[in-house]
Design a protein around this motif. Structure first.
Motif, short mmCIF file in Angstrom:
data_model
loop_
_atom_site.label_atom_id
_atom_site.label_comp_id
_atom_site.label_asym_id
_atom_site.label_seq_id
_atom_site.Cartn_x
_atom_site.Cartn_y
_atom_site.Cartn_z
N ALA A 154 4.29 3.28 -15.15
CA ALA A 154 3.76 4.16 -14.11
C ALA A 154 5.04 4.82 -13.55
CB ALA A 154 2.96 3.65 -13.02
N MET A 213 -0.78 1.37 -11.52
CA MET A 213 -0.43 2.72 -12.02
C MET A 213 -0.51 3.71 -10.99
SD MET A 213 -1.31 2.60 -16.25
CE MET A 213 -0.11 3.99 -16.52
N VAL A 214 -1.87 3.78 -10.54
CA VAL A 214 -2.24 4.91 -9.49
C VAL A 214 -1.03 4.79 -8.25
CG1 VAL A 214 -4.21 5.58 -8.12
CG2 VAL A 214 -4.69 3.99 -10.09
N LYS A 215 -0.98 3.66 -7.87
CA LYS A 215 -0.13 3.47 -6.67
C LYS A 215 1.49 4.10 -6.89
CE LYS A 215 0.37 -0.81 -5.38
NZ LYS A 215 -0.07 -2.07 -5.30
N LEU A 274 -6.36 10.01 -12.83
CA LEU A 274 -6.24 8.79 -13.77
C LEU A 274 -7.53 8.30 -13.82
CD1 LEU A 274 -3.18 6.47 -13.17
CD2 LEU A 274 -5.57 5.67 -13.96
N THR A 275 -7.99 8.09 -15.24
CA THR A 275 -9.11 7.43 -15.55
C THR A 275 -8.82 6.03 -16.39
OG1 THR A 275 -9.24 8.34 -17.88
CG2 THR A 275 -10.09 9.57 -16.02
N SER A 276 -10.00 5.02 -15.51
CA SER A 276 -9.89 3.70 -16.01
C SER A 276 -11.16 3.25 -16.68
CB SER A 276 -9.61 2.92 -15.13
OG SER A 276 -8.15 2.86 -14.43
N ALA A 298 2.90 -2.57 -16.07
CA ALA A 298 2.06 -1.25 -15.49
C ALA A 298 2.86 -0.33 -14.55
CB ALA A 298 0.60 -1.58 -15.19
N ASN A 347 -6.08 5.44 -3.44
CA ASN A 347 -6.50 6.07 -2.19
C ASN A 347 -7.49 6.97 -2.41
OD1 ASN A 347 -4.58 4.82 -0.47
ND2 ASN A 347 -2.76 6.09 -1.34
N ARG A 348 -7.68 7.85 -3.52
CA ARG A 348 -8.84 8.59 -3.80
C ARG A 348 -9.45 8.17 -4.98
NH1 ARG A 348 -4.57 12.04 -1.79
NH2 ARG A 348 -5.21 13.75 -0.32
N VAL A 396 -3.19 11.37 -6.34
CA VAL A 396 -3.72 10.93 -7.47
C VAL A 396 -5.24 10.64 -7.25
CG1 VAL A 396 -3.80 8.94 -9.43
CG2 VAL A 396 -1.58 9.43 -8.32
N VAL A 397 -6.00 10.87 -8.20
CA VAL A 397 -7.33 10.64 -8.21
C VAL A 397 -8.12 9.52 -9.30
CG1 VAL A 397 -8.59 12.65 -9.14
CG2 VAL A 397 -9.73 11.23 -7.85
N HIS A 398 -8.37 8.34 -8.98
CA HIS A 398 -8.57 7.26 -9.67
C HIS A 398 -10.05 7.21 -9.90
CE1 HIS A 398 -8.41 2.94 -10.81
NE2 HIS A 398 -8.20 3.65 -12.01
N VAL A 399 -10.48 7.71 -11.36
CA VAL A 399 -11.69 7.72 -11.86
C VAL A 399 -12.19 6.29 -12.23
CG1 VAL A 399 -13.56 8.71 -13.18
CG2 VAL A 399 -11.63 10.09 -12.08
N ALA A 400 -12.82 5.50 -11.91
CA ALA A 400 -12.94 3.99 -12.23
C ALA A 400 -14.39 3.52 -11.89
CB ALA A 400 -11.97 3.04 -11.49
N THR A 401 -14.90 2.71 -12.88
CA THR A 401 -16.40 2.36 -12.59
C THR A 401 -16.60 1.09 -11.67
OG1 THR A 401 -16.73 2.87 -14.86
CG2 THR A 401 -18.23 1.51 -14.01
N GLY A 452 -5.08 -0.58 -4.90
CA GLY A 452 -4.45 0.46 -3.98
C GLY A 452 -4.58 1.92 -4.21
N ARG A 491 0.93 -1.22 0.12
CA ARG A 491 -0.05 -0.04 0.03
C ARG A 491 1.05 1.43 0.04
NH1 ARG A 491 -4.23 -1.73 -2.13
NH2 ARG A 491 -5.56 -2.91 -0.92
N VAL A 492 0.45 2.16 -0.63
CA VAL A 492 1.07 3.46 -0.56
C VAL A 492 0.30 4.55 0.31
CG1 VAL A 492 1.88 5.59 -2.02
CG2 VAL A 492 2.03 3.09 -2.81
N VAL A 527 -2.59 14.45 -10.16
CA VAL A 527 -3.09 13.41 -11.40
C VAL A 527 -4.49 12.95 -11.15
CG1 VAL A 527 -2.35 11.38 -12.61
CG2 VAL A 527 -0.56 12.82 -11.52
N GLN A 555 -9.91 -0.23 -5.24
CA GLN A 555 -9.54 -0.36 -4.04
C GLN A 555 -8.46 -1.58 -3.69
OE1 GLN A 555 -13.42 -1.05 -2.56
NE2 GLN A 555 -13.38 0.63 -1.52
N THR A 601 -13.25 15.09 -8.65
CA THR A 601 -12.10 14.78 -8.77
C THR A 601 -11.15 15.93 -8.15
OG1 THR A 601 -11.33 15.53 -10.98
CG2 THR A 601 -11.99 13.29 -10.79
#
Lengths: 351, 76
Positions: free
Chosen positions: A331, B1-3, A348-350, A327, B28-29, B12-17, B26, A217-218, A346, B23, B61
């Motif tokens: 990154a 990648m987020v981590k 980041l969209t997935s 990945a 965090n936002r 980093v804020v992760h926009v994910a469905t 990893g 975890r970060v 940042v 989670q 975000t």
């Protein structure tokens, strides 16, 4: 069953269920009689012992986007069918599919039905649902189907032959479930621990009885103090690239990422941008790439002074069965550049 | 990648469905997105409404990036 064979229900996604590719990922759960797709080989391998009576099929996107409804429907199907065993997948490294198989396993477990599946260990479905199914380890893609099917058959056979019991993961051939079982052993704990310690000190091989979980975890970074002064960068695993995909980023198992200038750009037009991602229906992203990478909105917010600046470049790769190690490497490179370029946050969209 | 990006020191804020995946990897936002093929849009809406929806998500975000957190947080 008339011949007294054991009854199996098999869960598949739309692709392996032979309904269609990503354009059919939105289908709701449905049932087909008998085995379908990889179910054929599983059924043949189990001939005389058990039979796949029905196959449940659901679109991967439908499942993750309508979780409660999908789960309810699957629960109802399983309650009506009362199978002796549920098979799911194999899901390889397909994330949504792995999670769907895991959900099916969780529901079946609640109903007291055992589930055997197949999965690649890096698939998030494994970590999330490992305690609910006996997952045979597979490769990351359907290319490993030929090994996965016999391994699943073997596990099903031992399960039935041993009256619904399976040995340890190593003995029986499934991935660890993180479940602890009580058992009697000759030597008491203190003695075993000291023996292990001695082996460790001698540099010999020993087998731990309680593997420590690996938490990578970060810590959350502190927030941006004033976003109206910050440079914000866009990064995506949704595969948005300039038209024609100049870097030829692969549609799955991507071996690279791209860095593209959006300096002065107000909008990602359909004429100039597209997605290279092969793991979701590309129609909507190609129609309007801002649906995946919100350049139009962020530019608007920049002009209104709601953010300091949108970074002049965005980074993109295809997150579709991409190896975690790959990945991670992309990154790191991306992060170094972003830090050097003075980016402060940042998005980041997935997909 | 987020981590990994966060490890390098950037929030980093992760926009994910699929929030559970986010989670697990990893993030965090986390800001939950609309749908897998269109995380920040909705083809069923007319153009203006869709832009508004996207704007709401992006503003969310930004709020997430400005929020102090001590553990994984979903900004729903």
């Amino acid at each position: 069953m008339s011949q007294g064979k054991l009854k199996i229900i098999h869960y598949l996604n739309q692709f392996f269920g032979q309904i269609g590719g990503e354009e059919k990922a939105n289908i709701a759960p449905l049932i087909k009689e008998g085995p379908v797709g990889p179910g054929g080989a599983l059924n043949n391998g189990l001939a005389g012992l058990a039979e796949i009576s029905k196959t449940m099929i659901c679109g991967d996107s439908y499942f993750s986007e309508n979780l409660a409804a999908s789960r309810a429907e699957i629960k109802q199907m399983l309650t009506e069918e009362k199978p002796d065993l549920v098979l799911a997948g194999p899901a390889f490294n397909a994330g949504r599919y792995g999670i769907a198989c895991g959900n099916v396993a969780e529901i079946a477990t609640e109903l007291g039905i055992t589930v055997i599946s197949g999965i690649y260990p890096e698939n998030p479905g494994y970590d999330l649902f490992k305690q609910y199914a006996y997952f045979v380890e597979t490769g990351d893609s359907a290319a490993s189907m030929r090994q996965a099917i016999p391994n699943m058959i073997k596990l099903v056979k031992s399960y039935f032959e041993q009256g619904g019991k399976l040995g340890s993961p190593e003995e029986a051939g499934y991935l660890p479930r993180g479940v602890r079982k009580n058992l009697f052993v000759e030597k008491r704990g203190s003695l075993r621990a000291v023996e292990m310690l001695i082996k460790k000190l001698k540099g010999e091989q020993f087998e731990t009885e309680y593997p420590m979980p690996v938490f990578d975890r970060v810590e959350p970074r502190p927030p941006v103090k004033d976003i109206t002064k910050a440079t914000v960068a866009l990064v995506t695993s949704g595969g948005i690239v300039p038209k024609g995909n100049p870097d030829r980023i692969e549609s799955s198992s991507a071996s690279k990422y791209g860095k593209y200038s959006i300096a002065g750009l107000d909008d990602l037009s359909t004429a100039e941008y597209q997605t290279a991602h092969g793991g979701y229906d590309p129609v909507y992203a190609n129609e309007d790439p801002d649906r995946v990478l919100p350049v139009d909105t962020l530019r608007e917010l920049e002009k209104e002074g709601k953010i300091g600046k949108m970074h002049d470049h965005y980074y993109s790769t295809v997150g579709n069965g991409t190896a975690v190690a790959a990945a991670r490497a992309y990154a790191r490179e991306i992060a170094d550049e972003l830090v050097n370029d003075g980016v402060q946050a940042v998005i980041l969209t997935s997909t | 990648m987020v981590k990994e990006i966060e490890r390098a020191g950037l929030p980093v804020v992760h926009v994910a469905t699929v929030v559970p995946i986010s989670q697990t990897v990893g993030a965090n936002r986390i800001v939950p997105a609309v749908a897998i093929p269109y995380p920040l849009g909705d083809p069923k809406l007319v153009r203006e409404e869709e832009k508004l929806l996207r704007r709401e998500l992006v503003e969310k975000t930004l709020k997430a990036l400005e929020t102090n957190i001590s553990e994984q947080t979903v900004f729903a």
